[in-house]
Design a protein around this motif. Structure first.
Motif, PDB file in Angstrom:
ATOM      1  N   HIS A 124     113.518 -62.198-105.481  1.00 19.66           N
ATOM      2  CA  HIS A 124     112.897 -62.173-103.522  1.00 19.66           C
ATOM      3  C   HIS A 124     112.228 -63.776-103.406  1.00 19.66           C
ATOM      4  O   HIS A 124     111.454 -63.902-103.920  1.00 19.66           O
ATOM      5  N   PRO A 152     111.093 -66.619-101.785  1.00 23.08           N
ATOM      6  CA  PRO A 152     110.560 -67.537-100.733  1.00 23.08           C
ATOM      7  C   PRO A 152     111.176 -68.058 -99.237  1.00 23.08           C
ATOM      8  O   PRO A 152     111.899 -68.423-100.084  1.00 23.08           O
ATOM      9  N   GLY A 153     111.796 -67.736 -98.556  1.00 27.33           N
ATOM     10  CA  GLY A 153     112.164 -67.669 -97.579  1.00 27.33           C
ATOM     11  C   GLY A 153     113.685 -67.917 -97.445  1.00 27.33           C
ATOM     12  O   GLY A 153     114.164 -68.083 -96.742  1.00 27.33           O
ATOM     13  N   ARG A 207     116.733 -64.797 -98.248  1.00 29.74           N
ATOM     14  CA  ARG A 207     116.679 -62.825 -98.191  1.00 29.74           C
ATOM     15  C   ARG A 207     118.420 -62.599 -98.832  1.00 29.74           C
ATOM     16  O   ARG A 207     119.290 -63.118 -98.364  1.00 29.74           O
TER      17      ARG A 207
END
Length: 94
Positions: free
Chosen positions: A48, A50-51, A53
């Motif tokens: 995961h 950051p920013g 998906r």
């Protein structure tokens, strides 16, 4: 009669122990990960950053696709070092 009962009790205990071992053992997790740009690759865990998906699929997702005919997804099988992800055909480490 007593010997038969003892054997059944022993067999039942053995089956219960085997079932207990099977219940607590877990299978290895593996995923096919795809990003929004259409890069897909194999991963052992969910990341995961950051920013960013990802879409996670079961590992057998790879075998249920025709990658050579898919214009939206590209299978990335190149070796890479460390943790990271693919973006537009480039491995980005984090």
């Amino acid at each position: 009669m007593n010997l038969k009962k003892t054997m059944l009790t022993g067999a039942t205990a053995a089956l219960m122990a085997l079932g207990g071992v099977a219940a607590i053992s877990t299978s290895a997790s593996a995923y096919v990960v795809c990003n929004r740009e259409g890069d897909c690759w194999h991963a052992d865990r969910r990341e995961h950053p950051p920013g960013v998906r990802f879409n996670y699929h079961n590992d057998d997702y790879y075998f249920h696709r025709r990658w050579e005919d898919d214009r939206e997804h590209h299978w990335r099988n190149e070796n890479h070092e460390g943790r990271g992800y693919w973006r537009n055909g480039v491995w980005l480490s984090f």
